[in-house]
Design a protein around this motif. Structure first.
Motif, PDB file in Angstrom:
ATOM      1  N   VAL A  39       2.356  -8.292  -2.236  1.00 33.25           N
ATOM      2  CA  VAL A  39       1.994  -6.893  -2.486  1.00 33.25           C
ATOM      3  C   VAL A  39       3.234  -6.246  -3.092  1.00 33.25           C
ATOM      4  CG1 VAL A  39       1.349  -4.687  -1.451  1.00 33.25           C
ATOM      5  CG2 VAL A  39       0.333  -6.813  -0.597  1.00 33.25           C
ATOM      6  N   PRO A  40       3.179  -5.782  -4.336  1.00 34.27           N
ATOM      7  CA  PRO A  40       4.398  -5.333  -5.020  1.00 34.27           C
ATOM      8  C   PRO A  40       4.843  -3.910  -4.698  1.00 34.27           C
ATOM      9  CG  PRO A  40       2.563  -5.201  -6.523  1.00 34.27           C
ATOM     10  CD  PRO A  40       2.016  -5.778  -5.246  1.00 34.27           C
ATOM     11  N   PHE A  41       4.460  -3.422  -3.516  1.00 28.83           N
ATOM     12  CA  PHE A  41       4.854  -2.084  -3.078  1.00 28.83           C
ATOM     13  C   PHE A  41       5.246  -2.129  -1.606  1.00 28.83           C
ATOM     14  CE2 PHE A  41       1.640  -1.463  -6.428  1.00 28.83           C
ATOM     15  CZ  PHE A  41       2.432  -0.813  -7.366  1.00 28.83           C
ATOM     16  N   ALA A  42       5.891  -1.065  -1.157  1.00 27.75           N
ATOM     17  CA  ALA A  42       6.312  -0.973   0.239  1.00 27.75           C
ATOM     18  C   ALA A  42       5.095  -0.861   1.156  1.00 27.75           C
ATOM     19  CB  ALA A  42       7.221   0.235   0.428  1.00 27.75           C
ATOM     20  N   PRO A  43       5.242  -1.206   2.437  1.00 26.32           N
ATOM     21  CA  PRO A  43       4.135  -1.053   3.390  1.00 26.32           C
ATOM     22  C   PRO A  43       3.677   0.401   3.487  1.00 26.32           C
ATOM     23  CG  PRO A  43       5.866  -2.429   4.323  1.00 26.32           C
ATOM     24  CD  PRO A  43       6.425  -1.841   3.046  1.00 26.32           C
ATOM     25  N   GLY A  44       2.392   0.579   3.774  1.00 30.87           N
ATOM     26  CA  GLY A  44       1.863   1.919   4.016  1.00 30.87           C
ATOM     27  C   GLY A  44       1.053   2.499   2.887  1.00 30.87           C
ATOM     28  N   LEU A  78       6.759  -4.300 -10.816  1.00 28.59           N
ATOM     29  CA  LEU A  78       7.136  -5.382 -11.723  1.00 28.59           C
ATOM     30  C   LEU A  78       7.707  -6.601 -10.999  1.00 28.59           C
ATOM     31  CD1 LEU A  78       7.070  -5.359 -14.901  1.00 28.59           C
ATOM     32  CD2 LEU A  78       9.539  -5.129 -14.802  1.00 28.59           C
ATOM     33  N   ILE A  79       8.544  -6.380  -9.993  1.00 20.70           N
ATOM     34  CA  ILE A  79       9.242  -7.497  -9.347  1.00 20.70           C
ATOM     35  C   ILE A  79       8.255  -8.415  -8.624  1.00 20.70           C
ATOM     36  CG2 ILE A  79      10.863  -8.085  -7.497  1.00 20.70           C
ATOM     37  CD1 ILE A  79      12.522  -5.660  -8.327  1.00 20.70           C
ATOM     38  N   GLY A  80       7.355  -7.839  -7.850  1.00 23.84           N
ATOM     39  CA  GLY A  80       6.384  -8.656  -7.132  1.00 23.84           C
ATOM     40  C   GLY A  80       5.433  -9.373  -8.070  1.00 23.84           C
ATOM     41  N   ALA A  81       4.964  -8.681  -9.102  1.00 24.02           N
ATOM     42  CA  ALA A  81       4.030  -9.298 -10.044  1.00 24.02           C
ATOM     43  C   ALA A  81       4.699 -10.440 -10.806  1.00 24.02           C
ATOM     44  CB  ALA A  81       3.502  -8.250 -11.017  1.00 24.02           C
ATOM     45  N   LEU A  95      -1.469 -12.425  -5.950  1.00 29.19           N
ATOM     46  CA  LEU A  95      -0.988 -11.044  -6.050  1.00 29.19           C
ATOM     47  C   LEU A  95      -2.139 -10.114  -5.697  1.00 29.19           C
ATOM     48  CD1 LEU A  95       1.173  -8.939  -7.209  1.00 29.19           C
ATOM     49  CD2 LEU A  95      -0.084  -9.162  -9.365  1.00 29.19           C
ATOM     50  N   ILE A  96      -1.873  -9.121  -4.843  1.00 27.12           N
ATOM     51  CA  ILE A  96      -2.819  -8.023  -4.641  1.00 27.12           C
ATOM     52  C   ILE A  96      -2.149  -6.768  -5.170  1.00 27.12           C
ATOM     53  CG2 ILE A  96      -4.030  -6.597  -2.952  1.00 27.12           C
ATOM     54  CD1 ILE A  96      -4.632  -9.005  -1.335  1.00 27.12           C
ATOM     55  N   ASN A  97      -2.724  -6.207  -6.209  1.00 27.44           N
ATOM     56  CA  ASN A  97      -2.095  -5.094  -6.927  1.00 27.44           C
ATOM     57  C   ASN A  97      -3.137  -4.025  -7.226  1.00 27.44           C
ATOM     58  OD1 ASN A  97      -0.102  -3.629  -8.184  1.00 27.44           O
ATOM     59  ND2 ASN A  97       0.391  -5.165  -9.724  1.00 27.44           N
ATOM     60  N   SER A  98      -2.655  -2.882  -7.669  1.00 29.31           N
ATOM     61  CA  SER A  98      -3.520  -1.759  -8.030  1.00 29.31           C
ATOM     62  C   SER A  98      -3.551  -1.633  -9.551  1.00 29.31           C
ATOM     63  CB  SER A  98      -2.962  -0.476  -7.413  1.00 29.31           C
ATOM     64  OG  SER A  98      -1.725  -0.154  -8.031  1.00 29.31           O
ATOM     65  N   ILE A 256      -8.055  -1.798  -6.641  1.00 25.97           N
ATOM     66  CA  ILE A 256      -7.239  -2.873  -6.087  1.00 25.97           C
ATOM     67  C   ILE A 256      -7.901  -4.197  -6.471  1.00 25.97           C
ATOM     68  CG2 ILE A 256      -6.153  -3.806  -4.002  1.00 25.97           C
ATOM     69  CD1 ILE A 256      -5.407  -0.911  -4.465  1.00 25.97           C
ATOM     70  N   ALA A 257      -7.100  -5.195  -6.808  1.00 25.69           N
ATOM     71  CA  ALA A 257      -7.656  -6.500  -7.168  1.00 25.69           C
ATOM     72  C   ALA A 257      -6.679  -7.605  -6.806  1.00 25.69           C
ATOM     73  CB  ALA A 257      -7.990  -6.558  -8.662  1.00 25.69           C
ATOM     74  N   ALA A 258      -7.211  -8.810  -6.694  1.00 20.71           N
ATOM     75  CA  ALA A 258      -6.391  -9.989  -6.409  1.00 20.71           C
ATOM     76  C   ALA A 258      -6.306 -10.853  -7.660  1.00 20.71           C
ATOM     77  CB  ALA A 258      -6.991 -10.791  -5.261  1.00 20.71           C
ATOM     78  N   PHE A 259      -5.116 -11.407  -7.898  1.00 22.79           N
ATOM     79  CA  PHE A 259      -4.860 -12.255  -9.055  1.00 22.79           C
ATOM     80  C   PHE A 259      -4.090 -13.497  -8.608  1.00 22.79           C
ATOM     81  CE2 PHE A 259      -4.918  -7.837 -10.389  1.00 22.79           C
ATOM     82  CZ  PHE A 259      -5.720  -7.833 -11.530  1.00 22.79           C
ATOM     83  N   ALA A 260      -4.260 -14.575  -9.347  1.00 24.98           N
ATOM     84  CA  ALA A 260      -3.468 -15.789  -9.156  1.00 24.98           C
ATOM     85  C   ALA A 260      -2.677 -16.038 -10.430  1.00 24.98           C
ATOM     86  CB  ALA A 260      -4.388 -16.977  -8.867  1.00 24.98           C
ATOM     87  N   PRO A 261      -1.680 -16.911 -10.391  1.00 25.14           N
ATOM     88  CA  PRO A 261      -0.998 -17.269 -11.635  1.00 25.14           C
ATOM     89  C   PRO A 261      -1.980 -17.910 -12.619  1.00 25.14           C
ATOM     90  CG  PRO A 261       0.240 -18.041  -9.722  1.00 25.14           C
ATOM     91  CD  PRO A 261      -1.095 -17.582  -9.217  1.00 25.14           C
ATOM     92  N   ALA A 262      -1.747 -17.707 -13.909  1.00 29.34           N
ATOM     93  CA  ALA A 262      -2.568 -18.379 -14.920  1.00 29.34           C
ATOM     94  C   ALA A 262      -2.494 -19.888 -14.707  1.00 29.34           C
ATOM     95  CB  ALA A 262      -2.060 -18.022 -16.312  1.00 29.34           C
TER      96      ALA A 262
END
Length: 327
Positions: A39-44, A78-81, A95-98, A256-262
């Motif tokens: 998750v490329p963001f802080a908790p909460g 960017l860092i987490g993704a 990856l779970i990102n917005s 919100i969506a989930a992604f895997a590496p290509a």
């Protein structure tokens, strides 16, 4: 038997390789070890809330634990993704990102990855309406009094956002453009820290997805002003929509969506997709309580990919119109 038949007989008794067995179904993919969820963001924040809401149910379906790793930092997460884009494409890192996932190219001139080509879409995990909240000590109770207060305090208002390129930031920029408000946009390392800044009085206001703002609103630590768009959020029936509040131009929602590496094997993507979709169905009542809206029409990886491409173009245009340029 002749000599040739006798020599071949032992070989004929050997079992056929599994992949060559006639009529044998290929077993479904299952993870062999814990699945790392970045998750490329802080908790909460809303992205973290959704990931943790689904964590236990998806783990049970897959038969391996999901281990959530918060990796905040960089524009639009960017860092987490990047960590996921460069991970082994074996189904064990996702990856779970917005919306931030598709906003990043509008902010970063030299992207370390391609937000579309370097990821395999897995599952859409919900649409979440955004709500504008203020510190309860401000002398405002609705959109009209807020806009009057903003005009009286031009340039002196701190508007907290969840980091450059986050879904919250995008919604905040749409609000600023719709109102013409002169505010100082202050970027934090996620929606959680941005909300805490408003609660503490360090910032005056912020936009946050209803899913993560709901608890703070009910506790009275922030005051809701309006929900972006034309309709109210079912979880906040007492809070007017932006259209009802007199600001129809403010329309924004997080997804919100989930992604895997290509290059993640199709079987792994299919299994992960099925697990997340099943978890969303099992938890539908809880999702509804948090104003997380399921989108059945985006249930397949193919539909999600088309949606992501479309939203990338729209979101990046919003930021260009707001004067944001890649750096």
């Amino acid at each position: 038997m002749d000599r040739r038949t006798l020599l071949l007989a032992p070989a004929l008794l050997l079992p056929l390789p599994r992949r060559a067995a006639a009529g044998q179904a290929v077993p479904p993919w299952r993870p062999e070890r814990p699945v790392r969820v970045v998750v490329p963001f802080a908790p909460g924040g809303a992205t973290d809330v959704v990931a943790r809401l689904l964590q236990e149910t998806v783990s049970g379906i897959l038969g391996q634990p999901l281990v959530i790793e918060n990796r905040p930092g960089g524009a639009a997460g960017l860092i987490g993704a990047e960590a996921v884009a460069k991970a082994a494409p074996d189904g064990h890192t996702i990856l779970i990102n917005s919306n931030a996932h598709v906003i990043a190219p509008a902010l970063v001139a030299r992207m370390p990855y391609d937000a579309i080509a370097d990821f395999a879409p897995i599952a859409h995990l919900g649409r979440i309406p955004q709500v504008l909240v203020v510190n309860p000590r401000l002398p405002v109770t609705d959109m009209r009094s807020l806009l009057e207060w903003l005009r009286a305090n031009r340039g002196r208002v701190n508007f907290a956002a969840a980091g450059i390129g986050s879904a919250n930031h995008l919604a905040s920029e749409v609000f600023r453009a719709a109102t013409g408000a002169e505010v100082q946009m202050v970027q934090y390392r996620g929606g959680g820290p941005a909300m805490q800044a408003v609660i503490a009085g360090e910032a005056h206001m912020c936009v946050d997805p209803v899913a993560s703002a709901l608890g703070h609103i009910r506790a009275g630590t922030v005051r809701p002003i309006a929900v972006a768009g034309d309709t109210r959020a079912a979880a906040l029936p007492e809070v007017p929509s932006a259209a009802e509040a007199g600001l129809p131009a403010w329309s924004a929602a997080a997804w919100i969506a989930a992604f895997a590496p290509a290059r993640t094997p199709q079987a792994a993507v299919a299994a992960l997709n099925a697990a997340f979709n099943e978890a969303m169905q099992r938890l539908e009542q809880r999702l509804t309580e948090l104003a997380i809206e399921r989108r059945p029409e985006l249930a397949t990886p193919e539909a999600l990919l088309a949606f992501v491409r479309q939203d990338a173009a729209r979101s990046q245009q919003v930021l260009r119109d707001a004067g944001v340029r890649p750096e």
